[in-house]
Design an enzyme around this catalytic site. Structure first.
Site, PDB file in Angstrom:
ATOM      1  N   CYS A 163     -10.685   7.741  68.042  1.00  0.00           N
ATOM      2  CA  CYS A 163     -12.035   7.948  68.323  1.00  0.00           C
ATOM      3  C   CYS A 163     -12.423   9.090  68.052  1.00  0.00           C
ATOM      4  O   CYS A 163     -11.864  10.311  68.214  1.00  0.00           O
ATOM      5  CB  CYS A 163     -12.491   7.879  69.929  1.00  0.00           C
ATOM      6  SG  CYS A 163     -13.952   8.043  70.049  1.00  0.00           S
TER       7      CYS A 163
ATOM      8  N   HIS B 169     -15.609  -1.378  69.956  1.00  0.00           N
ATOM      9  CA  HIS B 169     -15.737  -0.079  70.429  1.00  0.00           C
ATOM     10  C   HIS B 169     -16.848   0.909  70.275  1.00  0.00           C
ATOM     11  O   HIS B 169     -16.889   1.388  71.247  1.00  0.00           O
ATOM     12  CB  HIS B 169     -14.539   0.691  69.200  1.00  0.00           C
ATOM     13  CG  HIS B 169     -14.245   2.000  69.079  1.00  0.00           C
ATOM     14  ND1 HIS B 169     -13.017   2.393  69.651  1.00  0.00           N
ATOM     15  CD2 HIS B 169     -14.937   3.087  69.301  1.00  0.00           C
ATOM     16  CE1 HIS B 169     -13.003   3.635  69.710  1.00  0.00           C
ATOM     17  NE2 HIS B 169     -14.290   4.328  69.698  1.00  0.00           N
ATOM     18  N   GLU B 170     -17.608   0.533  69.299  1.00  0.00           N
ATOM     19  CA  GLU B 170     -18.837   1.200  69.367  1.00  0.00           C
ATOM     20  C   GLU B 170     -19.852   0.846  70.199  1.00  0.00           C
ATOM     21  O   GLU B 170     -20.731   1.531  70.833  1.00  0.00           O
ATOM     22  CB  GLU B 170     -19.573   1.022  67.888  1.00  0.00           C
ATOM     23  CG  GLU B 170     -18.646   1.713  66.650  1.00  0.00           C
ATOM     24  CD  GLU B 170     -18.259   3.212  67.089  1.00  0.00           C
ATOM     25  OE1 GLU B 170     -18.793   4.089  67.538  1.00  0.00           O
ATOM     26  OE2 GLU B 170     -16.858   3.638  66.651  1.00  0.00           O
TER      27      GLU B 170
ATOM     28  N   HIS C  49     -19.234   2.246  73.498  1.00  0.00           N
ATOM     29  CA  HIS C  49     -19.680   3.642  73.643  1.00  0.00           C
ATOM     30  C   HIS C  49     -21.334   3.773  74.202  1.00  0.00           C
ATOM     31  O   HIS C  49     -21.694   4.513  74.967  1.00  0.00           O
ATOM     32  CB  HIS C  49     -20.060   4.439  72.343  1.00  0.00           C
ATOM     33  CG  HIS C  49     -18.605   5.191  72.039  1.00  0.00           C
ATOM     34  ND1 HIS C  49     -17.827   5.983  72.830  1.00  0.00           N
ATOM     35  CD2 HIS C  49     -17.838   4.930  70.786  1.00  0.00           C
ATOM     36  CE1 HIS C  49     -16.940   6.582  72.052  1.00  0.00           C
ATOM     37  NE2 HIS C  49     -16.776   5.854  70.890  1.00  0.00           N
TER      38      HIS C  49
END
EC number: 3.5.1.88
Length: 184
Positions: free
Chosen positions: A110, A153-154, A157
């Site tokens: 990351c 993953h994004e 966030h």
């Protein structure tokens, strides 16, 4: 132009907060920010640009990584089959997902984490994402394998979740149940 100095690191409070929906149609400022996020990823993958501006290569970037509490993300990468993905998205959401899981055998990294965090990160093997693109168009993306992992993953966030939250802390390399590596 976004540089590494603009990217906030783990411990920054924005990385643990749920980002707010972007009012649509997106403002010029939000479009500009998202365009710059996508450009960062392109620049970071260009060896000359990355060296000139000291950029860490990335395949995805979410607004909270810039300290911006908005549901915006950019991705720019090629999957293991050579298919290209390059998107700037507002308010992305996963509308369906598989039961099967997938993970990267090398683990995940990351731009907001400047240390190695070993371990498998289980994610859905297939997902469908709906979002609004930079042109204001509604998009629906069916993703699998590496692409599904990058998007999850994004999107994590945007929900205040870090990739290492998914790692089995007792045994980081125990193969997750019902999961296959997507990169073998």
């Amino acid at each position: 132009m976004i540089t590494m100095n603009d990217i906030v690191l783990e411990g920054h409070p924005t990385l643990r907060e749920v980002a707010k929906e972007v009012p649509l149609p997106a403002s010029e400022e939000d479009k500009q920010t998202l365009t710059e996020m996508l450009q960062y990823l392109k620049n970071s993958q260009d060896d000359e640009m990355a060296a000139q501006y000291d950029l860490r290569p990335g395949v995805g970037l979410a607004a909270p990584q810039l300290g911006i509490k908005k549901r915006m993300l950019a991705v720019h990468f090629e999957d293991f089959n050579g298919k290209s993905y390059s998107h700037g998205l507002f308010n992305p959401r996963i509308v369906s997902h598989s039961v099967e899981l997938g993970y990267l055998s090398s683990g995940e990294g990351c731009l907001s984490v400047e240390r190695e965090v070993p371990g498998y990160v289980p994610r859905y093997a297939r997902i469908t994402v709906k979002a609004t693109d930079l042109n204001g168009e509604e998009v629906k993306l069916r993703l699998k394998g590496f692409a599904a992992i990058v998007f999850q993953h994004e999107i994590d966030h945007l929900n205040g979740v870090m990739f290492y939250d998914h790692i089995n802390h007792d045994n980081p390399f125990s193969e997750p149940e019902n999961a296959k590596p997507v990169d073998r």
